[in-house]
Design a protein around this motif. Structure first.
Motif, PDB file in Angstrom:
ATOM      1  N   ARG A 104       8.813 -18.354  55.367  1.00 21.15           N
ATOM      2  CA  ARG A 104       9.773 -18.981  54.452  1.00 21.15           C
ATOM      3  C   ARG A 104      10.974 -19.453  55.232  1.00 21.15           C
ATOM      4  O   ARG A 104      11.597 -18.662  55.937  1.00 21.15           O
ATOM      5  CB  ARG A 104      10.198 -17.933  53.419  1.00 21.15           C
ATOM      6  CG  ARG A 104      10.317 -18.488  52.054  1.00 21.15           C
ATOM      7  CD  ARG A 104      10.442 -17.447  50.974  1.00 21.15           C
ATOM      8  NE  ARG A 104      11.186 -16.227  51.250  1.00 21.15           N
ATOM      9  CZ  ARG A 104      11.965 -15.628  50.354  1.00 21.15           C
ATOM     10  NH1 ARG A 104      12.118 -16.160  49.170  1.00 21.15           N
ATOM     11  NH2 ARG A 104      12.566 -14.507  50.640  1.00 21.15           N
ATOM     12  N   MET A 133       5.224  -9.487  47.061  1.00 26.59           N
ATOM     13  CA  MET A 133       6.358  -9.987  46.292  1.00 26.59           C
ATOM     14  C   MET A 133       6.124 -11.437  45.874  1.00 26.59           C
ATOM     15  O   MET A 133       6.075 -12.336  46.725  1.00 26.59           O
ATOM     16  CB  MET A 133       7.631  -9.911  47.127  1.00 26.59           C
ATOM     17  CG  MET A 133       7.905  -8.530  47.720  1.00 26.59           C
ATOM     18  SD  MET A 133       8.053  -7.246  46.477  1.00 26.59           S
ATOM     19  CE  MET A 133       9.752  -7.416  46.017  1.00 26.59           C
ATOM     20  N   ALA A 135       8.041 -14.086  44.581  1.00 32.11           N
ATOM     21  CA  ALA A 135       9.460 -14.391  44.342  1.00 32.11           C
ATOM     22  C   ALA A 135       9.606 -15.815  43.793  1.00 32.11           C
ATOM     23  O   ALA A 135       9.500 -16.040  42.593  1.00 32.11           O
ATOM     24  CB  ALA A 135      10.240 -14.175  45.630  1.00 32.11           C
ATOM     25  N   GLY A 192      16.931 -15.529  46.926  1.00 33.01           N
ATOM     26  CA  GLY A 192      15.483 -15.493  46.728  1.00 33.01           C
ATOM     27  C   GLY A 192      14.908 -14.091  46.694  1.00 33.01           C
ATOM     28  O   GLY A 192      13.689 -13.919  46.742  1.00 33.01           O
ATOM     29  N   TYR A 193      15.768 -13.061  46.593  1.00 31.04           N
ATOM     30  CA  TYR A 193      15.269 -11.688  46.443  1.00 31.04           C
ATOM     31  C   TYR A 193      14.982 -11.407  44.976  1.00 31.04           C
ATOM     32  O   TYR A 193      15.705 -11.869  44.084  1.00 31.04           O
ATOM     33  CB  TYR A 193      16.287 -10.672  46.957  1.00 31.04           C
ATOM     34  CG  TYR A 193      16.231 -10.507  48.460  1.00 31.04           C
ATOM     35  CD1 TYR A 193      15.313  -9.636  49.042  1.00 31.04           C
ATOM     36  CD2 TYR A 193      17.071 -11.244  49.289  1.00 31.04           C
ATOM     37  CE1 TYR A 193      15.244  -9.502  50.426  1.00 31.04           C
ATOM     38  CE2 TYR A 193      17.007 -11.114  50.660  1.00 31.04           C
ATOM     39  CZ  TYR A 193      16.082 -10.242  51.227  1.00 31.04           C
ATOM     40  OH  TYR A 193      16.009 -10.117  52.592  1.00 31.04           O
ATOM     41  N   ILE A 194      13.945 -10.602  44.754  1.00 31.65           N
ATOM     42  CA  ILE A 194      13.622 -10.201  43.384  1.00 31.65           C
ATOM     43  C   ILE A 194      14.576  -9.078  42.970  1.00 31.65           C
ATOM     44  O   ILE A 194      14.815  -8.132  43.724  1.00 31.65           O
ATOM     45  CB  ILE A 194      12.153  -9.744  43.277  1.00 31.65           C
ATOM     46  CG1 ILE A 194      11.209 -10.895  43.641  1.00 31.65           C
ATOM     47  CG2 ILE A 194      11.868  -9.207  41.880  1.00 31.65           C
ATOM     48  CD1 ILE A 194       9.734 -10.534  43.650  1.00 31.65           C
ATOM     49  N   GLY A 199      13.647  -4.932  47.863  1.00 27.10           N
ATOM     50  CA  GLY A 199      14.163  -5.434  49.143  1.00 27.10           C
ATOM     51  C   GLY A 199      13.108  -6.290  49.819  1.00 27.10           C
ATOM     52  O   GLY A 199      12.273  -6.907  49.147  1.00 27.10           O
ATOM     53  N   ASP A 200      13.138  -6.334  51.147  1.00 28.54           N
ATOM     54  CA  ASP A 200      12.172  -7.146  51.892  1.00 28.54           C
ATOM     55  C   ASP A 200      10.930  -6.305  52.177  1.00 28.54           C
ATOM     56  O   ASP A 200      10.974  -5.350  52.956  1.00 28.54           O
ATOM     57  CB  ASP A 200      12.801  -7.631  53.204  1.00 28.54           C
ATOM     58  CG  ASP A 200      11.884  -8.619  53.913  1.00 28.54           C
ATOM     59  OD1 ASP A 200      10.742  -8.257  54.234  1.00 28.54           O
ATOM     60  OD2 ASP A 200      12.308  -9.771  54.125  1.00 28.54           O
ATOM     61  N   ALA A 201       9.821  -6.682  51.539  1.00 27.60           N
ATOM     62  CA  ALA A 201       8.605  -5.863  51.633  1.00 27.60           C
ATOM     63  C   ALA A 201       8.099  -5.802  53.081  1.00 27.60           C
ATOM     64  O   ALA A 201       7.697  -4.728  53.547  1.00 27.60           O
ATOM     65  CB  ALA A 201       7.525  -6.448  50.708  1.00 27.60           C
ATOM     66  N   GLY A 202       8.124  -6.928  53.799  1.00 29.03           N
ATOM     67  CA  GLY A 202       7.647  -6.941  55.181  1.00 29.03           C
ATOM     68  C   GLY A 202       8.476  -6.012  56.054  1.00 29.03           C
ATOM     69  O   GLY A 202       7.953  -5.204  56.819  1.00 29.03           O
TER      70      GLY A 202
HETATM   71  N1  URA Z   1      10.148 -11.267  49.564  1.00 31.80           N
HETATM   72  C1  URA Z   1      10.434  -9.946  49.662  1.00 31.80           C
HETATM   73  O1  URA Z   1       9.941  -9.228  50.533  1.00 31.80           O
HETATM   74  N2  URA Z   1      11.308  -9.436  48.744  1.00 31.80           N
HETATM   75  C2  URA Z   1      11.864 -10.167  47.778  1.00 31.80           C
HETATM   76  O2  URA Z   1      12.627  -9.632  46.979  1.00 31.80           O
HETATM   77  C3  URA Z   1      11.537 -11.543  47.704  1.00 31.80           C
HETATM   78  C4  URA Z   1      10.680 -12.072  48.610  1.00 31.80           C
END
Ligand code: URA
Length: 209
Positions: A104, A133, A135, A192-194, A199-202
């Motif tokens: 992204r 996620m 998003a 762009g976070y849910i 948080g950031d899943a990766g």
């Molecule tokens: N990707 C993620 O890992 N977390 C989000 O909240 C949105 C996109």
């Protein structure tokens, strides 16, 4: 029109709570995502076709059921999708696994494909695209379009958490695709976070950042 299924099994919801919790460290986060992926695989495969066969038990012959040979393909979107693959393979060990790499753009939030490797017979497979996620929906939308371009006919999308915005994007672009979620959250924030999300899943899966 594709359907949206929120898998509200108590075990999935319980584990999801600890996945969301910011105090959950990498090891536990990974284990929980693995477990939820396995439980979701159980739900998502509920309607796989079965056929009857005759089985000799120690005492008699019985008419029993086996899977009718529907071929499954898992397609995680790199990199966070990888975190759900092993849990799913615990239940569907014969599934083949393809990969789609998308990143992204942090400014525009637009997804770019940098890698794709798929089983040769994707047109015969029931494909499950995996992205924890959903998003903006941009990555999943593009990944599904890539699969269709290469002949895929049956596609489902599996995510841990979705924002309503992402769900709408998939419904609009791919109305034939059913979406399976552990939770449908409130909204996206300006980055762009849910929200409330996790948080950031990766980063949380791989311990980066
Ligand atoms: N990707 C993620 O890992 N977390 C989000 O909240 C949105 C996109």
């Amino acid at each position: 029109m594709g359907n949206v299924f929120v898998l509200d099994h108590p075990l999935i919801q319980h584990k999801l709570t600890y996945i969301r919790d910011k105090r959950t460290g990498t090891k536990e986060f990974r284990e929980l995502v693995d477990e939820v992926a396995m439980l979701m695989a159980f739900e998502i495969t509920r309607n796989l076709p079965v056929q009857e066969i005759d089985t000799e038990t120690p005492v008699t012959t019985a008419t029993t059921k086996v899977l009718a040979g529907k071929k499954i393909g898992l397609v995680p979107i790199l990199r966070a999708g990888l975190g759900m693959v092993d849990g799913m393979l615990d239940l569907i060990p014969a599934a083949k696994v393809g990969h789609v790499g998308l990143y992204r753009d942090p400014e525009t939030l637009t997804p770019h494909e940098y890698y794709i490797k798929l089983p040769s017979d994707i047109d015969e497979r029931e494909l499950i695209v995996i992205d924890p996620m959903l998003a903006t929906g941009g990555s999943a939308k593009d990944a599904i379009a890539s699969l269709k371009k290469r002949g895929a006919k049956n596609i489902r999308l599996m995510c841990l958490i979705a924002a309503p915005e992402g769900v709408e994007v998939i419904k609009e672009a791919h109305p034939d695709v059913d979406i399976y979620l552990a939770a449908l959250d409130e909204k996206l924030d300006e980055k762009g976070y849910i929200i409330p999300g996790l948080g950031d899943a990766g980063d949380r899966l791989f311990g980066t950042k």
